[in-house]
Motif scaffolding. Structure first.
Motif, PDB file in Angstrom:
ATOM      1  N   UNK A 148       0.604  -1.383  -0.299  1.00 47.09           N
ATOM      2  CA  UNK A 148      -0.273   0.404  -0.707  1.00 47.09           C
ATOM      3  C   UNK A 148       0.698   1.410   0.062  1.00 47.09           C
ATOM      4  N   UNK A 149       1.876   1.206   0.782  1.00 46.85           N
ATOM      5  CA  UNK A 149       2.852   2.959   0.789  1.00 46.85           C
ATOM      6  C   UNK A 149       4.246   2.121   0.070  1.00 46.85           C
ATOM      7  N   UNK A 150       4.455   1.169  -0.954  1.00 47.23           N
ATOM      8  CA  UNK A 150       5.714   1.508  -1.879  1.00 47.23           C
ATOM      9  C   UNK A 150       6.472   1.072  -1.384  1.00 47.23           C
ATOM     10  N   UNK A 151       7.554   0.918  -1.541  1.00 50.75           N
ATOM     11  CA  UNK A 151       9.376   0.063  -1.581  1.00 50.75           C
ATOM     12  C   UNK A 151      10.128   0.589  -0.827  1.00 50.75           C
ATOM     13  N   UNK A 152      11.518   0.886  -0.132  1.00 51.59           N
ATOM     14  CA  UNK A 152      12.385   2.091   0.143  1.00 51.59           C
ATOM     15  C   UNK A 152      13.325   1.208  -0.900  1.00 51.59           C
ATOM     16  N   UNK A 202      17.018  -4.799  -4.113  1.00 53.74           N
ATOM     17  CA  UNK A 202      17.187  -6.652  -3.666  1.00 53.74           C
ATOM     18  C   UNK A 202      16.037  -7.204  -4.092  1.00 53.74           C
ATOM     19  N   UNK A 203      14.431  -6.698  -4.405  1.00 53.20           N
ATOM     20  CA  UNK A 203      13.962  -7.419  -4.900  1.00 53.20           C
ATOM     21  C   UNK A 203      14.477  -7.630  -6.625  1.00 53.20           C
ATOM     22  N   UNK A 204      14.910  -6.973  -7.288  1.00 53.58           N
ATOM     23  CA  UNK A 204      15.454  -7.066  -8.796  1.00 53.58           C
ATOM     24  C   UNK A 204      16.284  -8.255  -9.280  1.00 53.58           C
ATOM     25  N   UNK A 216       7.628  -6.092  -7.574  1.00 48.99           N
ATOM     26  CA  UNK A 216       7.095  -5.069  -6.173  1.00 48.99           C
ATOM     27  C   UNK A 216       6.098  -4.768  -7.197  1.00 48.99           C
ATOM     28  N   UNK A 217       5.054  -4.602  -6.432  1.00 50.66           N
ATOM     29  CA  UNK A 217       3.989  -3.229  -6.829  1.00 50.66           C
ATOM     30  C   UNK A 217       3.031  -3.011  -5.566  1.00 50.66           C
TER      31      UNK A 217
END
Length: 199
Positions: A59-63, A69-71, A77-78
């Protein structure tokens, strides 16, 4: 849901499991952006469950660190912020109907489950409100009958029902919820169970 790991020794909990594609979806609704620790834990879960991939919905995004790290781990990441306040359920008005239907499901969590159910409140005046969709669940067992009872009673009395009230509801209507059948309850029928409980 909880899934046993690839060694068959421990359970790992995930928010959503897509069994046919073996994907994990983690859902985060928090004030702060998702941090790298969440991503690292998901990487471990992917490995433990031998999953094919994963996504994180926030709901609030990602650091920035979490996104990098996710990439690297090929995790999507949505960010899905709320545009508006969630719509309020239509209040029970006394002339409505509670109804449910069974529909073919493309993904189910067990071979015993090939349908999902929908609980709708029809106002009796041409409007309706979706109360719940039960996804990847077997509506032919008593636990799911109790789930139906809880949703319908909660809407009707505007507070969570007691276990005894749920039991009374199932005694009265339980046979209507056999797997594969459509069902329809008049609001007055539900009210009869509620009134008899308080008498």
């Amino acid at each position: 849901m909880k899934l046993v790991d690839s060694l068959g020794r421990h359970f790992r909990q995930v928010d959503i499991w897509l069994p046919r594609t073996r994907e994990i979806v983690e859902c985060k609704h928090q004030i702060r952006p998702v941090d790298v620790g969440v991503v690292d834990r998901l990487v471990g879960t992917i490995d433990d469950l031998n999953a094919s991939g994963a996504r994180i919905v926030s709901h609030s995004g990602f650091t920035k660190t979490a996104s990098l790290r996710a990439a690297k781990a090929n995790i999507e990441c949505l960010t899905l912020p709320f545009d508006n306040s969630p719509a309020r359920l239509h209040p029970a008005g006394g002339e409505g109907f509670y109804c449910g239907s069974y529909v073919d499901l493309c993904q189910s969590s067990s071979p015993d489950c090939d349908s999902y159910g929908r609980i709708t409140y029809e106002t009796g005046y041409g409007g309706d409100a979706l109360l719940c969709v039960g996804n990847s669940v077997d509506w032919g067992n008593r636990q799911m009958h109790a789930f139906i009872a809880h949703i319908v009673l909660s809407h009707s009395i505007a507070v969570p029902p007691s276990d005894a009230m749920v039991d009374d509801f199932l005694i009265e209507f339980g046979e209507r919820f056999d797997a594969g059948r459509e069902w329809r309850l008049r609001e007055a029928e539900v009210g009869h169970v509620i009134h008899s409980f308080y008498e």
